[in-house]
Design an enzyme around this catalytic site. Sequence first.
Site, PDB file in Angstrom:
ATOM      1  N   LYS A  84       9.131   6.450  -5.026  1.00  0.00           N
ATOM      2  CA  LYS A  84       8.464   7.485  -4.237  1.00  0.00           C
ATOM      3  C   LYS A  84       8.779   8.894  -4.773  1.00  0.00           C
ATOM      4  O   LYS A  84       9.679   9.060  -5.588  1.00  0.00           O
ATOM      5  CB  LYS A  84       8.841   7.341  -2.763  1.00  0.00           C
TER       6      LYS A  84
HETATM    7  C1  LIG Z   1       6.773   2.241   0.173  1.00  0.00           C
HETATM    8  C2  LIG Z   1       5.858   2.106   1.320  1.00  0.00           C
HETATM    9  C3  LIG Z   1       6.300   1.705   2.587  1.00  0.00           C
HETATM   10  C4  LIG Z   1       7.663   1.174   2.860  1.00  0.00           C
HETATM   11  O1  LIG Z   1       8.713   1.961   2.488  1.00  0.00           O
HETATM   12  P1  LIG Z   1      10.129   1.270   2.158  1.00  0.00           P
HETATM   13  O2  LIG Z   1      11.054   2.433   2.027  1.00  0.00           O
HETATM   14  O3  LIG Z   1       9.967   0.494   0.899  1.00  0.00           O
HETATM   15  O4  LIG Z   1      10.488   0.398   3.318  1.00  0.00           O
HETATM   16  C5  LIG Z   1       5.397   1.722   3.633  1.00  0.00           C
HETATM   17  N1  LIG Z   1       4.123   2.090   3.447  1.00  0.00           N
HETATM   18  C6  LIG Z   1       3.653   2.447   2.253  1.00  0.00           C
HETATM   19  C7  LIG Z   1       2.224   2.875   2.130  1.00  0.00           C
HETATM   20  C8  LIG Z   1       4.493   2.447   1.131  1.00  0.00           C
HETATM   21  O5  LIG Z   1       4.011   2.770  -0.067  1.00  0.00           O
END
Ligand SMILES: *Cc1c(COP(=O)(O)O)cnc(C)c1O
Length: 374
Positions: free
Chosen positions: A183
Amino acid sequence: MQTRRSSRLGFQPPAVGEEEVAAVADALRSGWLTTGPRAALLEERMAAYLEAKHVLAVASGTAALHLSLLALGVGPGDEVITSPITWPATANVIEHCGATPVFCDVRPGDLNIDPALVPGLLSERTKAIMPVHLAGQPADLDPLLALGLPVVEDAAHAAESAYRGRKIGSISDAACFSLYATKNIAAGEGGLVATDRDDVAQAIRDMRLTRRGDGARYDQVSAGFKANLPDVLAAIALVQLDRVEEHARIRARQFALYDEGLAGLAGIEPLERDPRDTHALHLYIVRIDPAAAGACRDDYQRALDVELIGTSIHFLPVHRLTWFRGRYPSQPPLPVAERAGDEVLSLPLSPAHSEADILDAVDAIRRVHARFTA
Ligand SMILES: *Cc1c(COP(=O)(O)O)cnc(C)c1O
Protein backbone atom coordinates in the site's frame (compact mmCIF):
# COMPACT_ATOMS: atom_id res chain seq x y z
CA MET A 1 12.74 -10.37 -31.98
CA GLN A 2 12.48 -8.68 -28.62
CA THR A 3 14.83 -7.00 -26.23
CA ARG A 4 13.98 -8.58 -22.93
CA ARG A 5 14.80 -7.42 -19.44
CA SER A 6 17.62 -9.32 -17.80
CA SER A 7 15.84 -9.30 -14.44
CA ARG A 8 12.21 -9.52 -13.46
CA LEU A 9 10.32 -6.27 -12.85
CA GLY A 10 8.29 -6.78 -9.70
CA PHE A 11 4.68 -5.67 -9.70
CA GLN A 12 4.71 -3.54 -6.56
CA PRO A 13 7.88 -3.94 -4.44
CA PRO A 14 7.98 -1.92 -1.20
CA ALA A 15 9.99 1.32 -1.16
CA VAL A 16 11.81 0.95 2.14
CA GLY A 17 15.35 2.05 2.88
CA GLU A 18 17.85 2.66 5.63
CA GLU A 19 15.56 5.07 7.49
CA GLU A 20 12.93 2.38 7.93
CA VAL A 21 15.65 -0.05 9.06
CA ALA A 22 16.90 2.49 11.62
CA ALA A 23 13.38 3.21 12.85
CA VAL A 24 12.77 -0.50 13.49
CA ALA A 25 16.11 -0.81 15.29
CA ASP A 26 15.19 2.18 17.47
CA ALA A 27 11.83 0.65 18.30
CA LEU A 28 13.47 -2.65 19.28
CA ARG A 29 16.09 -0.88 21.42
CA SER A 30 13.37 1.13 23.16
CA GLY A 31 11.99 -2.05 24.70
CA TRP A 32 8.47 -1.48 23.34
CA LEU A 33 7.69 -4.36 21.02
CA THR A 34 3.94 -4.06 21.21
CA THR A 35 1.60 -1.06 21.00
CA GLY A 36 3.18 1.96 22.64
CA PRO A 37 4.36 5.50 21.97
CA ARG A 38 5.08 4.99 18.25
CA ALA A 39 1.56 3.71 17.57
CA ALA A 40 0.18 6.69 19.51
CA LEU A 41 2.36 9.10 17.51
CA LEU A 42 1.26 7.48 14.25
CA GLU A 43 -2.39 8.01 15.25
CA GLU A 44 -1.72 11.66 16.03
CA ARG A 45 0.20 12.32 12.82
CA MET A 46 -2.27 10.44 10.63
CA ALA A 47 -5.17 12.34 12.20
CA ALA A 48 -3.49 15.59 11.15
CA TYR A 49 -2.70 14.22 7.68
CA LEU A 50 -6.19 12.81 7.10
CA GLU A 51 -7.92 15.83 8.71
CA ALA A 52 -9.78 13.46 11.03
CA LYS A 53 -10.69 13.97 14.68
CA HIS A 54 -9.63 10.44 15.63
CA VAL A 55 -7.34 7.86 14.05
CA LEU A 56 -7.17 4.39 15.60
CA ALA A 57 -4.23 2.14 14.71
CA VAL A 58 -5.15 -1.52 14.33
CA ALA A 59 -3.59 -4.77 13.12
CA SER A 60 -4.75 -4.67 9.49
CA GLY A 61 -7.02 -2.99 7.00
CA THR A 62 -9.31 -5.97 7.41
CA ALA A 63 -9.49 -5.37 11.19
CA ALA A 64 -10.15 -1.66 10.55
CA LEU A 65 -13.20 -2.58 8.41
CA HIS A 66 -14.42 -5.26 10.82
CA LEU A 67 -14.15 -3.13 13.97
CA SER A 68 -15.77 -0.16 12.19
CA LEU A 69 -18.84 -2.23 11.29
CA LEU A 70 -19.08 -3.60 14.82
CA ALA A 71 -18.67 -0.09 16.27
CA LEU A 72 -21.63 1.02 14.15
CA GLY A 73 -23.70 -1.86 15.52
CA VAL A 74 -23.79 -4.05 12.39
CA GLY A 75 -24.90 -7.53 13.47
CA PRO A 76 -26.92 -10.62 12.61
CA GLY A 77 -29.84 -9.97 10.26
CA ASP A 78 -28.39 -6.72 8.94
CA GLU A 79 -27.42 -6.03 5.34
CA VAL A 80 -24.46 -3.98 4.17
CA ILE A 81 -24.26 -2.74 0.58
CA THR A 82 -20.79 -2.95 -0.94
CA SER A 83 -18.82 -3.20 -4.17
CA PRO A 84 -17.93 -6.56 -5.73
CA ILE A 85 -14.74 -5.09 -7.22
CA THR A 86 -12.62 -5.26 -4.08
CA TRP A 87 -10.37 -7.49 -2.05
CA PRO A 88 -12.59 -10.19 -0.50
CA ALA A 89 -11.88 -8.85 3.01
CA THR A 90 -14.44 -6.09 2.42
CA ALA A 91 -17.23 -8.65 2.12
CA ASN A 92 -15.73 -11.14 4.59
CA VAL A 93 -15.94 -8.70 7.50
CA ILE A 94 -19.66 -8.23 6.80
CA GLU A 95 -20.01 -12.01 7.16
CA HIS A 96 -17.93 -11.96 10.36
CA CYS A 97 -20.46 -9.51 11.85
CA GLY A 98 -23.20 -12.04 11.07
CA ALA A 99 -24.61 -9.67 8.45
CA THR A 100 -25.21 -10.15 4.71
CA PRO A 101 -23.20 -8.40 1.99
CA VAL A 102 -25.42 -6.97 -0.75
CA PHE A 103 -23.30 -6.48 -3.85
CA CYS A 104 -23.98 -3.42 -5.97
CA ASP A 105 -22.67 -3.22 -9.54
CA VAL A 106 -19.97 -0.70 -10.41
CA ARG A 107 -19.57 2.12 -12.92
CA PRO A 108 -17.79 1.11 -16.12
CA GLY A 109 -15.40 4.10 -16.04
CA ASP A 110 -13.73 3.74 -12.64
CA LEU A 111 -15.20 0.44 -11.35
CA ASN A 112 -16.38 2.10 -8.13
CA ILE A 113 -19.83 1.40 -6.67
CA ASP A 114 -22.56 2.92 -8.87
CA PRO A 115 -24.55 5.23 -6.58
CA ALA A 116 -27.49 5.22 -9.01
CA LEU A 117 -28.01 1.50 -8.30
CA VAL A 118 -27.83 1.70 -4.49
CA PRO A 119 -31.41 2.92 -3.83
CA GLY A 120 -32.76 -0.20 -5.58
CA LEU A 121 -30.85 -2.41 -3.13
CA LEU A 122 -31.98 -0.72 0.10
CA SER A 123 -34.19 -2.65 2.48
CA GLU A 124 -35.38 -2.25 6.05
CA ARG A 125 -32.37 -4.31 7.06
CA THR A 126 -29.75 -2.14 5.34
CA LYS A 127 -27.44 -0.99 8.14
CA ALA A 128 -24.49 0.56 6.29
CA ILE A 129 -22.91 1.23 2.90
CA MET A 130 -19.28 0.31 2.20
CA PRO A 131 -17.84 1.96 -0.91
CA VAL A 132 -14.31 1.10 -2.07
CA HIS A 133 -12.00 3.75 -3.54
CA LEU A 134 -10.50 1.50 -6.19
CA ALA A 135 -6.90 2.27 -7.17
CA GLY A 136 -7.13 5.58 -5.27
CA GLN A 137 -10.02 7.13 -7.22
CA PRO A 138 -12.64 8.16 -4.63
CA ALA A 139 -16.06 6.61 -5.02
CA ASP A 140 -18.88 9.13 -5.52
CA LEU A 141 -19.65 9.69 -1.84
CA ASP A 142 -22.21 12.52 -1.82
CA PRO A 143 -25.14 10.49 -3.18
CA LEU A 144 -24.28 7.67 -0.74
CA LEU A 145 -24.10 10.02 2.25
CA ALA A 146 -27.41 11.59 1.18
CA LEU A 147 -29.15 8.26 1.88
CA GLY A 148 -28.71 8.93 5.60
CA LEU A 149 -27.17 5.55 6.47
CA PRO A 150 -23.73 5.06 8.05
CA VAL A 151 -20.96 4.94 5.43
CA VAL A 152 -17.80 2.91 6.07
CA GLU A 153 -15.19 3.57 3.39
CA ASP A 154 -12.72 0.92 2.28
CA ALA A 155 -9.89 3.41 1.84
CA ALA A 156 -7.12 0.80 1.58
CA HIS A 157 -5.98 2.43 -1.71
CA ALA A 158 -6.82 6.00 -0.75
CA ALA A 159 -4.22 7.31 1.73
CA GLU A 160 -3.65 10.47 -0.33
CA SER A 161 -7.12 10.76 -1.90
CA ALA A 162 -9.51 13.68 -1.66
CA TYR A 163 -13.12 13.74 -2.82
CA ARG A 164 -14.14 17.13 -4.24
CA GLY A 165 -11.45 18.80 -2.14
CA ARG A 166 -12.17 16.93 1.11
CA LYS A 167 -9.59 14.45 2.38
CA ILE A 168 -10.72 10.83 2.47
CA GLY A 169 -10.66 10.23 6.22
CA SER A 170 -12.51 13.45 7.00
CA ILE A 171 -15.87 12.69 5.41
CA SER A 172 -17.83 9.61 6.54
CA ASP A 173 -18.55 7.68 9.76
CA ALA A 174 -15.36 5.65 9.32
CA ALA A 175 -12.65 5.47 6.67
CA CYS A 176 -10.47 2.35 6.81
CA PHE A 177 -6.87 2.37 5.59
CA SER A 178 -4.36 -0.45 5.19
CA LEU A 179 -0.62 -0.46 5.91
CA TYR A 180 -0.09 -3.76 4.06
CA ALA A 181 3.22 -4.26 2.25
CA THR A 182 2.02 -3.02 -1.13
CA LYS A 183 0.00 0.00 0.00
CA ASN A 184 1.01 3.65 -0.39
CA ILE A 185 1.98 3.88 3.30
CA ALA A 186 3.44 0.42 3.88
CA ALA A 187 4.42 -1.03 7.24
CA GLY A 188 4.19 -4.69 6.17
CA GLU A 189 0.91 -5.13 8.03
CA GLY A 190 -1.39 -2.74 9.84
CA GLY A 191 -4.51 -0.64 9.47
CA LEU A 192 -6.06 2.65 10.52
CA VAL A 193 -9.59 3.87 11.12
CA ALA A 194 -10.27 7.60 10.70
CA THR A 195 -13.48 8.92 12.23
CA ASP A 196 -14.91 12.15 13.59
CA ARG A 197 -17.31 10.21 15.81
CA ASP A 198 -16.31 9.93 19.48
CA ASP A 199 -18.56 6.87 19.98
CA VAL A 200 -17.02 4.99 17.05
CA ALA A 201 -13.50 5.83 18.22
CA GLN A 202 -14.24 4.68 21.77
CA ALA A 203 -15.87 1.45 20.62
CA ILE A 204 -12.83 0.58 18.47
CA ARG A 205 -10.47 1.43 21.34
CA ASP A 206 -12.43 -0.92 23.56
CA MET A 207 -12.49 -3.75 21.01
CA ARG A 208 -8.99 -3.72 19.52
CA LEU A 209 -7.44 -4.99 22.73
CA THR A 210 -9.09 -7.19 25.30
CA ARG A 211 -9.08 -4.55 27.96
CA ARG A 212 -9.91 -0.99 28.75
CA GLY A 213 -6.67 -0.05 30.38
CA ASP A 214 -6.19 3.21 32.18
CA GLY A 215 -5.22 2.14 35.67
CA ALA A 216 -3.55 -0.77 37.34
CA ARG A 217 -6.77 -2.73 37.25
CA TYR A 218 -8.15 -3.76 33.86
CA ASP A 219 -11.76 -4.05 32.88
CA GLN A 220 -13.60 -5.22 29.77
CA VAL A 221 -16.68 -3.52 28.33
CA SER A 222 -17.11 -5.64 25.17
CA ALA A 223 -15.88 -9.00 23.83
CA GLY A 224 -12.52 -7.72 22.69
CA PHE A 225 -10.23 -8.75 19.89
CA LYS A 226 -6.44 -8.77 19.51
CA ALA A 227 -6.19 -6.24 16.73
CA ASN A 228 -3.68 -3.66 17.97
CA LEU A 229 -0.77 -2.30 15.91
CA PRO A 230 2.72 -3.07 17.34
CA ASP A 231 5.22 -0.22 17.69
CA VAL A 232 7.77 -2.01 15.48
CA LEU A 233 5.33 -1.67 12.58
CA ALA A 234 4.18 1.83 13.57
CA ALA A 235 7.85 2.88 13.39
CA ILE A 236 7.98 1.87 9.71
CA ALA A 237 4.68 3.61 8.97
CA LEU A 238 5.96 6.85 10.52
CA VAL A 239 8.92 6.94 8.11
CA GLN A 240 6.63 6.08 5.20
CA LEU A 241 4.36 8.95 6.21
CA ASP A 242 7.35 11.33 6.07
CA ARG A 243 7.85 10.14 2.49
CA VAL A 244 4.24 10.08 1.40
CA GLU A 245 4.49 13.12 -0.87
CA GLU A 246 7.87 12.19 -2.33
CA HIS A 247 6.52 8.72 -3.16
CA ALA A 248 3.33 10.15 -4.63
CA ARG A 249 5.38 12.39 -6.96
CA ILE A 250 7.30 9.36 -8.22
CA ARG A 251 4.10 7.41 -8.87
CA ALA A 252 2.58 10.46 -10.61
CA ARG A 253 5.51 10.43 -13.02
CA GLN A 254 5.00 6.69 -13.57
CA PHE A 255 1.30 7.28 -14.29
CA ALA A 256 2.25 9.93 -16.86
CA LEU A 257 4.71 7.54 -18.54
CA TYR A 258 2.00 4.89 -18.84
CA ASP A 259 -0.63 7.39 -20.03
CA GLU A 260 1.72 8.58 -22.72
CA GLY A 261 3.26 5.23 -23.63
CA LEU A 262 0.00 3.31 -23.91
CA ALA A 263 -2.06 6.02 -25.62
CA GLY A 264 -3.47 4.83 -28.91
CA LEU A 265 -3.07 1.10 -28.26
CA ALA A 266 -6.41 -0.27 -29.46
CA GLY A 267 -8.32 -2.12 -26.75
CA ILE A 268 -6.08 -1.04 -23.84
CA GLU A 269 -7.57 1.73 -21.70
CA PRO A 270 -6.69 2.93 -18.20
CA LEU A 271 -9.50 3.36 -15.66
CA GLU A 272 -11.00 6.85 -15.56
CA ARG A 273 -9.70 9.41 -13.08
CA ASP A 274 -12.01 12.26 -12.07
CA PRO A 275 -10.17 15.60 -12.31
CA ARG A 276 -12.37 17.02 -9.54
CA ASP A 277 -10.77 14.58 -7.08
CA THR A 278 -7.28 13.84 -5.81
CA HIS A 279 -6.35 10.34 -6.93
CA ALA A 280 -3.96 8.43 -4.64
CA LEU A 281 -2.32 6.78 -7.68
CA HIS A 282 -2.12 3.45 -5.86
CA LEU A 283 -2.66 1.17 -8.85
CA TYR A 284 -2.32 1.71 -12.59
CA ILE A 285 -5.13 -0.49 -13.89
CA VAL A 286 -5.87 -0.96 -17.57
CA ARG A 287 -8.81 -2.75 -19.13
CA ILE A 288 -8.02 -5.04 -22.00
CA ASP A 289 -10.91 -5.47 -24.42
CA PRO A 290 -10.12 -8.70 -26.28
CA ALA A 291 -12.16 -7.69 -29.35
CA ALA A 292 -9.84 -4.74 -30.00
CA ALA A 293 -6.60 -5.84 -28.29
CA GLY A 294 -6.33 -9.14 -30.17
CA ALA A 295 -6.16 -11.27 -27.01
CA CYS A 296 -7.71 -11.49 -23.57
CA ARG A 297 -6.31 -10.20 -20.29
CA ASP A 298 -5.02 -13.62 -19.25
CA ASP A 299 -3.09 -13.94 -22.53
CA TYR A 300 -1.59 -10.48 -21.97
CA GLN A 301 -0.66 -11.35 -18.39
CA ARG A 302 1.07 -14.56 -19.52
CA ALA A 303 2.89 -12.80 -22.37
CA LEU A 304 4.09 -10.04 -20.01
CA ASP A 305 5.28 -12.68 -17.58
CA VAL A 306 7.47 -14.12 -20.36
CA GLU A 307 8.80 -10.57 -20.87
CA LEU A 308 9.69 -10.57 -17.11
CA ILE A 309 7.07 -7.92 -16.32
CA GLY A 310 5.11 -8.64 -13.12
CA THR A 311 1.42 -7.71 -13.11
CA SER A 312 -1.57 -8.31 -10.88
CA ILE A 313 -5.38 -8.33 -10.98
CA HIS A 314 -7.53 -5.87 -8.98
CA PHE A 315 -9.98 -7.40 -8.63
CA LEU A 316 -11.88 -10.59 -9.44
CA PRO A 317 -15.54 -9.93 -8.58
CA VAL A 318 -16.04 -11.11 -4.99
CA HIS A 319 -19.51 -12.56 -5.62
CA ARG A 320 -18.02 -14.95 -8.21
CA LEU A 321 -15.50 -16.49 -5.80
CA THR A 322 -16.30 -20.08 -4.81
CA TRP A 323 -17.38 -19.42 -1.23
CA PHE A 324 -19.68 -16.52 -2.06
CA ARG A 325 -21.17 -18.43 -5.02
CA GLY A 326 -22.05 -21.29 -2.72
CA ARG A 327 -23.42 -19.03 -0.01
CA TYR A 328 -25.58 -16.85 -2.29
CA PRO A 329 -26.63 -19.13 -5.17
CA SER A 330 -29.36 -16.74 -6.30
CA GLN A 331 -27.06 -13.70 -6.50
CA PRO A 332 -28.24 -11.75 -9.57
CA PRO A 333 -25.62 -11.10 -12.25
CA LEU A 334 -23.58 -7.89 -11.98
CA PRO A 335 -22.68 -7.41 -15.64
CA VAL A 336 -20.32 -4.45 -15.37
CA ALA A 337 -18.29 -6.01 -12.54
CA GLU A 338 -18.21 -9.42 -14.19
CA ARG A 339 -16.91 -8.07 -17.48
CA ALA A 340 -14.36 -5.90 -15.67
CA GLY A 341 -13.13 -8.91 -13.70
CA ASP A 342 -12.08 -10.51 -17.01
CA GLU A 343 -10.45 -7.34 -18.38
CA VAL A 344 -8.51 -5.59 -15.60
CA LEU A 345 -4.73 -5.78 -15.36
CA SER A 346 -2.57 -3.81 -12.92
CA LEU A 347 0.85 -2.75 -14.21
CA PRO A 348 4.11 -2.38 -12.24
CA LEU A 349 4.01 0.73 -10.07
CA SER A 350 6.22 1.58 -7.11
CA PRO A 351 8.50 4.36 -5.88
CA ALA A 352 11.12 1.61 -5.84
CA HIS A 353 10.98 1.46 -9.65
CA SER A 354 12.96 3.78 -11.92
CA GLU A 355 11.58 5.55 -14.97
CA ALA A 356 13.59 3.11 -17.09
CA ASP A 357 11.78 0.23 -15.38
CA ILE A 358 8.38 1.70 -16.25
CA LEU A 359 9.52 2.35 -19.83
CA ASP A 360 10.54 -1.32 -20.01
CA ALA A 361 7.00 -2.25 -18.99
CA VAL A 362 5.56 0.13 -21.61
CA ASP A 363 7.83 -1.35 -24.31
CA ALA A 364 6.87 -4.87 -23.36
CA ILE A 365 3.14 -4.06 -23.52
CA ARG A 366 3.57 -2.39 -26.91
CA ARG A 367 5.50 -5.39 -28.22
CA VAL A 368 2.91 -7.85 -26.92
CA HIS A 369 0.10 -5.70 -28.36
CA ALA A 370 1.79 -5.56 -31.76
CA ARG A 371 2.09 -9.34 -31.75
CA PHE A 372 -1.52 -9.95 -30.71
CA THR A 373 -2.96 -7.45 -33.20
CA ALA A 374 -0.70 -8.41 -36.14
C1 LIG B 1 -5.43 -4.38 1.05
C2 LIG B 1 -6.90 -4.24 1.01
C3 LIG B 1 -7.71 -4.56 2.10
C4 LIG B 1 -7.22 -5.25 3.32
O1 LIG B 1 -6.17 -4.68 3.98
P1 LIG B 1 -5.21 -5.62 4.87
O2 LIG B 1 -4.35 -4.63 5.58
O3 LIG B 1 -4.45 -6.50 3.94
O4 LIG B 1 -6.07 -6.39 5.81
C5 LIG B 1 -9.06 -4.28 2.02
N1 LIG B 1 -9.60 -3.75 0.91
C6 LIG B 1 -8.87 -3.46 -0.16
C7 LIG B 1 -9.53 -2.84 -1.35
C8 LIG B 1 -7.49 -3.72 -0.17
O5 LIG B 1 -6.77 -3.47 -1.26
